[in-house]
Scaffold this motif. Sequence first.
Motif, PDB file in Angstrom:
ATOM      1  N   CYS A 115       0.815  -1.214   0.000  1.00  0.00           N
ATOM      2  CA  CYS A 115       0.000   0.000   0.000  1.00  0.00           C
ATOM      3  C   CYS A 115       0.846   1.261   0.000  1.00  0.00           C
ATOM      4  O   CYS A 115       0.504   2.266   0.626  1.00  0.00           O
ATOM      5  CB  CYS A 115      -0.947   0.039   1.207  1.00  0.00           C
ATOM      6  SG  CYS A 115      -1.961  -1.411   1.345  1.00  0.00           S
ATOM      7  N   LEU A 116       1.976   1.254  -0.678  1.00  0.00           N
ATOM      8  CA  LEU A 116       2.835   2.438  -0.707  1.00  0.00           C
ATOM      9  C   LEU A 116       2.218   3.533  -1.576  1.00  0.00           C
ATOM     10  O   LEU A 116       1.518   3.259  -2.539  1.00  0.00           O
ATOM     11  CB  LEU A 116       4.223   2.084  -1.252  1.00  0.00           C
ATOM     12  CG  LEU A 116       5.043   1.088  -0.454  1.00  0.00           C
ATOM     13  CD1 LEU A 116       6.494   1.113  -0.929  1.00  0.00           C
ATOM     14  CD2 LEU A 116       4.982   1.370   1.045  1.00  0.00           C
ATOM     15  N   THR A 117       2.536   4.773  -1.212  1.00  0.00           N
ATOM     16  CA  THR A 117       2.156   5.925  -2.028  1.00  0.00           C
ATOM     17  C   THR A 117       3.324   6.297  -2.940  1.00  0.00           C
ATOM     18  O   THR A 117       4.450   5.846  -2.743  1.00  0.00           O
ATOM     19  CB  THR A 117       1.839   7.141  -1.145  1.00  0.00           C
ATOM     20  OG1 THR A 117       3.035   7.496  -0.444  1.00  0.00           O
ATOM     21  CG2 THR A 117       0.730   6.829  -0.149  1.00  0.00           C
ATOM     22  N   LEU A 118       3.050   7.159  -3.903  1.00  0.00           N
ATOM     23  CA  LEU A 118       4.105   7.646  -4.783  1.00  0.00           C
ATOM     24  C   LEU A 118       5.192   8.320  -3.955  1.00  0.00           C
ATOM     25  O   LEU A 118       6.387   8.213  -4.236  1.00  0.00           O
ATOM     26  CB  LEU A 118       3.513   8.641  -5.787  1.00  0.00           C
ATOM     27  CG  LEU A 118       2.437   8.059  -6.713  1.00  0.00           C
ATOM     28  CD1 LEU A 118       1.861   9.161  -7.600  1.00  0.00           C
ATOM     29  CD2 LEU A 118       3.012   6.936  -7.569  1.00  0.00           C
ATOM     30  N   CYS A 119       4.738   9.014  -2.949  1.00  0.00           N
ATOM     31  CA  CYS A 119       5.637   9.690  -2.020  1.00  0.00           C
ATOM     32  C   CYS A 119       6.594   8.700  -1.352  1.00  0.00           C
ATOM     33  O   CYS A 119       7.802   8.939  -1.275  1.00  0.00           O
ATOM     34  CB  CYS A 119       4.721  10.328  -1.006  1.00  0.00           C
ATOM     35  SG  CYS A 119       5.529  11.341   0.113  1.00  0.00           S
ATOM     36  N   ASP A 120       6.055   7.599  -0.863  1.00  0.00           N
ATOM     37  CA  ASP A 120       6.898   6.552  -0.268  1.00  0.00           C
ATOM     38  C   ASP A 120       7.922   6.063  -1.291  1.00  0.00           C
ATOM     39  O   ASP A 120       9.093   5.854  -0.968  1.00  0.00           O
ATOM     40  CB  ASP A 120       6.053   5.349   0.169  1.00  0.00           C
ATOM     41  CG  ASP A 120       5.076   5.677   1.291  1.00  0.00           C
ATOM     42  OD1 ASP A 120       5.420   6.514   2.136  1.00  0.00           O
ATOM     43  OD2 ASP A 120       3.970   5.101   1.295  1.00  0.00           O
ATOM     44  N   LEU A 121       7.470   5.876  -2.519  1.00  0.00           N
ATOM     45  CA  LEU A 121       8.376   5.357  -3.552  1.00  0.00           C
ATOM     46  C   LEU A 121       9.535   6.316  -3.806  1.00  0.00           C
ATOM     47  O   LEU A 121      10.662   5.901  -4.035  1.00  0.00           O
ATOM     48  CB  LEU A 121       7.624   5.117  -4.862  1.00  0.00           C
ATOM     49  CG  LEU A 121       6.606   3.978  -4.878  1.00  0.00           C
ATOM     50  CD1 LEU A 121       5.986   3.854  -6.262  1.00  0.00           C
ATOM     51  CD2 LEU A 121       7.249   2.663  -4.499  1.00  0.00           C
ATOM     52  N   LEU A 122       9.233   7.617  -3.766  1.00  0.00           N
ATOM     53  CA  LEU A 122      10.291   8.600  -4.042  1.00  0.00           C
ATOM     54  C   LEU A 122      11.300   8.682  -2.901  1.00  0.00           C
ATOM     55  O   LEU A 122      12.384   9.238  -3.073  1.00  0.00           O
ATOM     56  CB  LEU A 122       9.685   9.974  -4.326  1.00  0.00           C
ATOM     57  CG  LEU A 122       8.963  10.075  -5.670  1.00  0.00           C
ATOM     58  CD1 LEU A 122       8.280  11.422  -5.825  1.00  0.00           C
ATOM     59  CD2 LEU A 122       9.932   9.847  -6.827  1.00  0.00           C
ATOM     60  N   GLU A 123      10.961   8.147  -1.765  1.00  0.00           N
ATOM     61  CA  GLU A 123      11.903   8.151  -0.638  1.00  0.00           C
ATOM     62  C   GLU A 123      12.874   6.971  -0.674  1.00  0.00           C
ATOM     63  O   GLU A 123      13.819   6.919   0.100  1.00  0.00           O
ATOM     64  CB  GLU A 123      11.134   8.120   0.691  1.00  0.00           C
ATOM     65  CG  GLU A 123      10.414   9.420   0.960  1.00  0.00           C
ATOM     66  CD  GLU A 123       9.644   9.393   2.267  1.00  0.00           C
ATOM     67  OE1 GLU A 123       9.607   8.332   2.923  1.00  0.00           O
ATOM     68  OE2 GLU A 123       9.082  10.432   2.613  1.00  0.00           O
ATOM     69  N   MET A 124      12.623   6.036  -1.563  1.00  0.00           N
ATOM     70  CA  MET A 124      13.465   4.832  -1.639  1.00  0.00           C
ATOM     71  C   MET A 124      14.794   5.147  -2.331  1.00  0.00           C
ATOM     72  O   MET A 124      14.881   6.090  -3.108  1.00  0.00           O
ATOM     73  CB  MET A 124      12.742   3.741  -2.449  1.00  0.00           C
ATOM     74  CG  MET A 124      11.445   3.285  -1.841  1.00  0.00           C
ATOM     75  SD  MET A 124      11.725   2.484  -0.264  1.00  0.00           S
ATOM     76  CE  MET A 124      10.089   2.703   0.451  1.00  0.00           C
TER      77      MET A 124
END
Lengths: 472, 472
Positions: free
Chosen positions: B420-429
Amino acid sequence: MPQRVDVVIIGAGTAGLSALRQVRKHTENFVLINAGPYGTTCARNGCMPSKALIEAANLYAQARTLEALGVRGTANLALDSGAVLSHVRALRDHYVQGVLERTCSLGERNVHGTARILGPHAVEVDGLHYESRVIIIATGSRPVIPEPWRALGDRLLTSDDLFELPALPSRLAVIGLGGVGLELAQALARLGVEVYGFEATGLVGGLTDPVVSERAIALFSREFSLHTHVQAELSAHGDGVQVEAGAQRVEVDKVLVALGRTPNTEALNLEALGLALDDKGLPPFNPETLQVGGLPVFIAGDVNAYRPLLHEAADEGYIAGCNAMCEPHQTFARRTPLMICFSTPNIARAGAPFTAMHTNSVVTGAADFDGQGRALMSGRDHGCLRVYADATSGRLLGAEMCIPDGEHIGHLLAWSIQQCLTLCDLLEMPYYHPTIEEGLRTAVRTTSKQLDTGPSASRGRACDRLPVKGLD
Amino acid sequence: MPQRVDVVIIGAGTAGLSALRQVRKHTENFVLINAGPYGTTCARNGCMPSKALIEAANLYAQARTLEALGVRGTANLALDSGAVLSHVRALRDHYVQGVLERTCSLGERNVHGTARILGPHAVEVDGLHYESRVIIIATGSRPVIPEPWRALGDRLLTSDDLFELPALPSRLAVIGLGGVGLELAQALARLGVEVYGFEATGLVGGLTDPVVSERAIALFSREFSLHTHVQAELSAHGDGVQVEAGAQRVEVDKVLVALGRTPNTEALNLEALGLALDDKGLPPFNPETLQVGGLPVFIAGDVNAYRPLLHEAADEGYIAGCNAMCEPHQTFARRTPLMICFSTPNIARAGAPFTAMHTNSVVTGAADFDGQGRALMSGRDHGCLRVYADATSGRLLGAEMCIPDGEHIGHLLAWSIQQCLTLCDLLEMPYYHPTIEEGLRTAVRTTSKQLDTGPSASRGRACDRLPVKGLD
């Protein structure tokens, strides 16, 4: 009379340009000072030309193994090493050009010269004086060369000049088999160079796990002469170089020195900041804000020696650029560590290194890629992956690997670590068939079987919700 | 007098064997009945031989492009297609052997024959009668062949017999360009076969996103003659086959029919279960327990046509095997959907398909891989990736792609969706450099810029915590 600016950025590499982008959201009154060639270490001497060389080497090596697959004529394949190097430089120039376009419109705000810090608000370059609200230091790093070896002149290569050669040497020694040394040694061997690799420790390719490193050494030793736990001594010998290392004595045409990089600090006159410098000549700084001491000075990228990797340098430029323009300074959570060496098989580390694991509270599991379903298809079934997890919670802490497609598995694991996933969570994910990811699943399963089974253990034991068993 | 057993498993493929493993944790009183050849669809006709052929084709195709990289002699490379097929069969046999070992020790509990269900507790095979507490149906599927085409005899191929050919045909039509048809069409073209591909829809390789499919069609059309939105008609013509499709008329030596697979249900006599069957001849079942109606019968793997993929069949065997042995039946959360077609570039779908997106509440972003840093190194800079996210929360919902290393990016995205990741979470990876994953980051950024910006939007807007900008 000094020119007054909001920001002086020293260094037009990855970190400096990343900082500049943030700075320009707030001001156009800045100066970017750069001493060496433009184009970033990554594009000019680092990531990009090395990967271009590696891609060519791998394709050539693969092509010569196709007889077993029914391809005829492979024995007559030959290499024009000058043409390979031209190809590498053409690609490299393309990437460098992309970087140059980012500075070419800056006009007088782009100053070519060596910056000297005179104080927390004062910078001088070739007689020009700047008074600046903030200074961002991003001068990068350069290859280490032991002083006595400099006498070998152009028989000595680093990543700065390897790609400029008109043709590849016949015999080459590579001193230092960290990420850079290992991937170049293998690529050059695959391109037909007689390569001798020497490493002072027992760890290669940036690994810290001795089990994975041992496996890697066994694999790479099939492709070139590889010696660990030896100190290499160099001396001129005719037109070439004699390398003595332990019981080894070989003569080579050139020596590639890959002993790591050192921060570019000497010319900066960092003493003028009034702070105590450490043994690397670096002032104290906060890795989450990149502020130097309590000063209006920031230090970003390879020069601070904290995480000398491109994606980290870009982050650091961002952080430094943001904090240069706003107060109070923001603290940024850094990304989960990820290191990749683009050898074949790839080497990668995700999360905390093996050396940071405390054996009492950590379980370790492994997967061997000998015979791994997907890897076997293309004769790539070599290597191993080790996974480290907290023995009680089952939380994934880190992984080190030397496996096919390790660059992708490294991402998958680093992302999982950043989200605090447990082994159990990992086993619930989809693994397509046939893929290398199934080999990762084997390692995760092996590790999960070692989790604490006592009554106090909770999540670590709940790994039986939907495991898919026995289909690797 | 029927023999009494705890469980009858019908089908010794992936699902049946996976179920057996669970069953054997509780009882040794079972029968495994299998009608066709042993060895699973995956190992014998599916995943494994196709991937072996694809690997060989890709290596051969790559080898012939190396002139520009400085490799000489590539023009003299030639293919012995019989040797390629022998190589594929040798690898295939290795995988099949691994499967056979799983049934060879079962003795009389392994029955070769066609099972006929007589009731919820009764199965007959070649005159032997079994009375069973539970029945697990796992008979798999077979390639669809339109009835009128059967008259073409051995001029008609499916994935069941393609790999048995002594040599490759000169001219081949591939009818149906889903995952199987597309990857085989490309591989055979790369091996020198003159390939004509026909697809009735505008979607290829299992894609549902017309934008990605259009891009894929443009790319694959460079390698073979590819026709969409046409119905192919076949007729015998001399020793070969004439294919008429829209304005096209071609003559070929063989036709590969790749129109999907149909469940193996005819011989089962499912009517005896006393349940209404649907238009595919299937009884009602619960995909989370795999129970058929309210009966002590379970249906797992390709035969239920729910998710006909190996890793799903393995899950379903697990679920059916567990629930066959315990009550109350456990409900299992299924994994996030992931589909991969091993073409070059890879095609992949993760999460919900494009066709399930409601345009009002979904934002879509894309990354084009033309010129993508890493892909350009090896001339693989082709393709596109589309990402779908909830417009308000920024939560990642799905992605479709035709990109290099899409099999790995597919895993990364499917795992992210499952969490359930958000785009925001993905950009933090972390995104290492230079990697294909950086192209994924571009798509995520593009998508995140379209998120709702109103005051009610929360997480979707918080994407500026630590993005790394402008370094793709």
